[in-house]
Design a protein around this motif. Structure first.
Motif, PDB file in Angstrom:
ATOM      1  N   UNK A 172       1.012  -1.097  -0.116  1.00  0.00           N
ATOM      2  CA  UNK A 172      -0.158   0.263   0.014  1.00  0.00           C
ATOM      3  C   UNK A 172       1.265   1.384   0.366  1.00  0.00           C
ATOM      4  N   UNK A 173       1.903   1.590   1.252  1.00  0.00           N
ATOM      5  CA  UNK A 173       2.557   2.597   1.055  1.00  0.00           C
ATOM      6  C   UNK A 173       3.639   2.612  -0.186  1.00  0.00           C
ATOM      7  N   UNK A 174       4.083   1.381  -0.993  1.00  0.00           N
ATOM      8  CA  UNK A 174       5.184   1.664  -1.877  1.00  0.00           C
ATOM      9  C   UNK A 174       3.726   1.640  -3.700  1.00  0.00           C
ATOM     10  N   UNK A 175       2.638   1.636  -3.493  1.00  0.00           N
ATOM     11  CA  UNK A 175       2.137   1.735  -4.872  1.00  0.00           C
ATOM     12  C   UNK A 175       1.220   3.521  -4.684  1.00  0.00           C
ATOM     13  N   UNK A 176       1.148   3.514  -3.022  1.00  0.00           N
ATOM     14  CA  UNK A 176       0.817   4.809  -2.958  1.00  0.00           C
ATOM     15  C   UNK A 176       2.189   6.301  -2.674  1.00  0.00           C
ATOM     16  N   UNK A 177       2.540   6.278  -2.411  1.00  0.00           N
ATOM     17  CA  UNK A 177       3.631   7.153  -2.698  1.00  0.00           C
ATOM     18  C   UNK A 177       4.198   7.123  -4.686  1.00  0.00           C
ATOM     19  N   UNK A 178       3.890   5.471  -5.074  1.00  0.00           N
ATOM     20  CA  UNK A 178       4.439   5.811  -6.652  1.00  0.00           C
ATOM     21  C   UNK A 178       3.349   6.823  -7.373  1.00  0.00           C
ATOM     22  N   UNK A 179       2.319   7.006  -7.111  1.00  0.00           N
ATOM     23  CA  UNK A 179       1.329   7.784  -7.560  1.00  0.00           C
ATOM     24  C   UNK A 179       1.823   9.165  -7.712  1.00  0.00           C
ATOM     25  N   UNK A 180       2.894   9.834  -6.283  1.00  0.00           N
ATOM     26  CA  UNK A 180       3.088  11.212  -7.403  1.00  0.00           C
ATOM     27  C   UNK A 180       4.504  11.432  -7.945  1.00  0.00           C
ATOM     28  N   UNK A 181       4.204  10.032  -8.278  1.00  0.00           N
ATOM     29  CA  UNK A 181       6.067  10.034  -8.870  1.00  0.00           C
ATOM     30  C   UNK A 181       7.436   9.658  -8.488  1.00  0.00           C
ATOM     31  N   UNK A 182       7.807   9.078  -9.628  1.00  0.00           N
ATOM     32  CA  UNK A 182       9.229   7.715  -8.894  1.00  0.00           C
ATOM     33  C   UNK A 182      10.241   8.248  -8.284  1.00  0.00           C
ATOM     34  N   UNK A 183      10.380   9.734  -7.964  1.00  0.00           N
ATOM     35  CA  UNK A 183      11.178  10.282  -7.042  1.00  0.00           C
ATOM     36  C   UNK A 183      10.448  10.641  -5.672  1.00  0.00           C
ATOM     37  N   UNK A 184       9.754  10.770  -5.344  1.00  0.00           N
ATOM     38  CA  UNK A 184       8.657  10.668  -3.750  1.00  0.00           C
ATOM     39  C   UNK A 184       8.259   9.123  -3.389  1.00  0.00           C
ATOM     40  N   UNK A 185       9.141   8.028  -4.015  1.00  0.00           N
ATOM     41  CA  UNK A 185       9.017   6.919  -3.010  1.00  0.00           C
ATOM     42  C   UNK A 185      10.395   6.640  -2.031  1.00  0.00           C
ATOM     43  N   UNK A 186       9.974   7.702  -1.294  1.00  0.00           N
ATOM     44  CA  UNK A 186      11.623   7.346   0.078  1.00  0.00           C
ATOM     45  C   UNK A 186      11.088   6.019   0.692  1.00  0.00           C
ATOM     46  N   UNK A 187      12.899   5.579   0.748  1.00  0.00           N
ATOM     47  CA  UNK A 187      12.150   3.957   1.245  1.00  0.00           C
ATOM     48  C   UNK A 187      12.360   4.269   2.847  1.00  0.00           C
ATOM     49  N   UNK A 188      12.433   5.271   3.755  1.00  0.00           N
ATOM     50  CA  UNK A 188      12.620   5.580   4.633  1.00  0.00           C
ATOM     51  C   UNK A 188      11.085   5.443   5.061  1.00  0.00           C
ATOM     52  N   UNK A 189      10.039   6.228   4.453  1.00  0.00           N
ATOM     53  CA  UNK A 189       8.374   6.171   4.198  1.00  0.00           C
ATOM     54  C   UNK A 189       7.697   4.813   4.393  1.00  0.00           C
ATOM     55  N   UNK A 190       8.484   4.144   3.617  1.00  0.00           N
ATOM     56  CA  UNK A 190       7.874   2.363   3.541  1.00  0.00           C
ATOM     57  C   UNK A 190       8.792   1.639   4.665  1.00  0.00           C
ATOM     58  N   UNK A 191       9.376   1.703   4.698  1.00  0.00           N
ATOM     59  CA  UNK A 191       9.689   1.627   6.399  1.00  0.00           C
ATOM     60  C   UNK A 191       9.240   1.684   7.826  1.00  0.00           C
ATOM     61  N   UNK A 192       8.786   3.606   7.700  1.00  0.00           N
ATOM     62  CA  UNK A 192       8.149   3.831   9.331  1.00  0.00           C
ATOM     63  C   UNK A 192       6.546   2.663   9.061  1.00  0.00           C
ATOM     64  N   UNK A 193       6.513   3.014   7.649  1.00  0.00           N
ATOM     65  CA  UNK A 193       4.884   1.990   7.787  1.00  0.00           C
ATOM     66  C   UNK A 193       5.042   0.873   7.960  1.00  0.00           C
ATOM     67  N   UNK A 194       5.585  -0.058   7.629  1.00  0.00           N
ATOM     68  CA  UNK A 194       6.539  -1.437   7.633  1.00  0.00           C
ATOM     69  C   UNK A 194       6.192  -1.866   9.597  1.00  0.00           C
ATOM     70  N   UNK A 195       7.383  -0.734   9.291  1.00  0.00           N
ATOM     71  CA  UNK A 195       7.437  -0.693  11.436  1.00  0.00           C
ATOM     72  C   UNK A 195       6.218  -0.528  12.506  1.00  0.00           C
TER      73      UNK A 195
END
Length: 107
Positions: A19-42
């Motif tokens: 969900x986080x990966x796809x949601x951030x992908x909607x804003x463009x490839x540059x917005x896929x921050x791994x820290x945000x994805x990791x924080x959502x998983x944690x």
């Protein structure tokens, strides 16, 4: 913990990643921050662990209550048996006293 609880927790973490990966992908490839994805998983993982610990505590409380209920039933049964015995003894002594009074009365 049951196996299904662990499976559901893993599904929660995987779905949070997707969900986080796809949601951030909607804003463009540059917005896929791994820290945000990791924080959502944690965050979702912590939530899953919290839910599992609450379930475990509730099961422990349920077992404790069942044990106490069982011991209370046994104690109540014991008190009831003792009261029945005492009442029977008192009833027998009262009946004996009444019989004796009746015998003395008719002599």
């Amino acid at each position: 913990m049951e196996t299904r609880d662990i499976v559901f927790s893993v599904i929660m973490v995987i779905s949070a990643f997707i969900l986080t990966y796809q949601w951030l992908g909607r804003f463009g490839e540059s917005s896929k921050n791994p820290l945000i994805i990791f924080a959502a998983i944690v965050m979702v993982g912590s939530l899953a662990v919290l839910i599992l610990s609450i379930i475990t505590r509730l099961r422990n409380l349920e077992q404790m209550m069942e044990t106490k209920e069982r011991s209370l039933r046994i104690n109540i049964q014991s008190v009831e048996d003792n009261l029945d015995k005492r009442i029977g003894d008192v009833q027998n002594s009262v009946n004996n006293a009444m019989d004796e009074l009746n015998r003395k009365k008719y002599r």
